[in-house]
Design an enzyme around this catalytic site. Structure first.
Site, PDB file in Angstrom:
ATOM      1  CE  LYS A 171      74.936  99.783  34.104  1.00  0.00           C
ATOM      2  NZ  LYS A 171      74.456 100.964  33.343  1.00  0.00           N
ATOM      3  CE  LYS A 180      77.100  99.258  31.150  1.00  0.00           C
ATOM      4  NZ  LYS A 180      76.239 100.246  30.458  1.00  0.00           N
ATOM      5  CG  ASP A 193      76.626 103.800  31.785  1.00  0.00           C
ATOM      6  OD1 ASP A 193      76.666 104.665  32.679  1.00  0.00           O
ATOM      7  OD2 ASP A 193      76.052 102.701  31.921  1.00  0.00           O
TER       8      ASP A 193
END
Length: 222
Positions: A184, A155, A93
């Site tokens: 996400k 995300k 991430d």
């Protein structure tokens, strides 16, 4: 466990990224992750190797790159990613360079994501855009950039800025990311209803430190 809880947890990254996190605390969330069959544990890079040795191949390990501000250089993010994968990370991430977005330098951001994705190879790459700091136009442009870069997820948030995931942002992403890009939602998921809402809106993954505790509390009622 109720089937609806299993479904939610199977899409959750059980997260502990606090600066004060100890190995014993990381070990605990790894144990919980294996017990509840979650998608991954999301942990600081310094614990990836230790966690991999502990859980072997029984659980996916996610870690963070350029976290939480995103303003390290591309070379540093690439090195961090290489090191994390070498130590056993399955998912990455990364935080974008938010200042470059604010300056309108989308080509620079695109090339950085591509560089990190190249190092990831077959590992999952989620790109954190820290949506609370961006305008609607900037969010839409980042949907396009992430799609072009070939990342796996967009995300919403680090959970370390002014706010986390919002339903409005997830709905916006659904409209503007490419068909191969997943979403996400992370930060501020405080209830099982929140989790259900984000999944129904189109998120494929949830980043949260609370879901397992919430499920345990809910199970006590039955």
């Amino acid at each position: 466990m109720r089937e609806e809880f299993k479904e939610i947890l199977s899409k959750a990254d059980h997260t502990l990224l606090a600066q004060t996190a100890t190995w014993e605390e990381i070990k605990k969330i790894c144990e919980e992750g294996m017990e509840y069959s979650i998608a991954s544990v999301c942990i600081p890079p310094c614990y990836v190797k230790q966690a991999k040795n502990f859980i072997k191949d029984n659980l996916k390990i996610c870690t963070v790159i350029g976290f939480p501000n995103g303003n390290t250089t591309t070379a540093v993010k690439v090195f961090e990613t290489e090191d994390a994968i070498k130590n056993g990370a399955d998912e990455i991430d990364m935080v974008i360079s938010i200042g470059e977005v604010k300056a309108g330098n989308y080509d620079t951001v695109l090339e950085e994501i591509k560089a990190v994705k190249k190092v990831c190879q077959d590992k999952i790459l989620k790109v954190i855009i820290e949506a609370c700091l961006l305008t609607t136009e900037e969010k839409i442009r980042m949907c396009q950039v992430i799609t072009e870069a070939g990342a796996d997820f967009i995300k919403t948030s680090t959970g370390f800025s002014s706010s986390g995931a919002t339903r409005e942002d997830v709905s916006l992403f659904v409209k503007h990311v490419g068909e191969n890009i997943k979403i996400k939602a992370a930060g501020g998921i405080n209830s099982l209803d929140d989790a259900k809402d984000f999944l129904e809106l189109g998120a494929s993954r949830l980043g949260t430190s609370r879901l397992i505790r919430l499920v345990k509390n809910e199970e006590k009622l039955y």
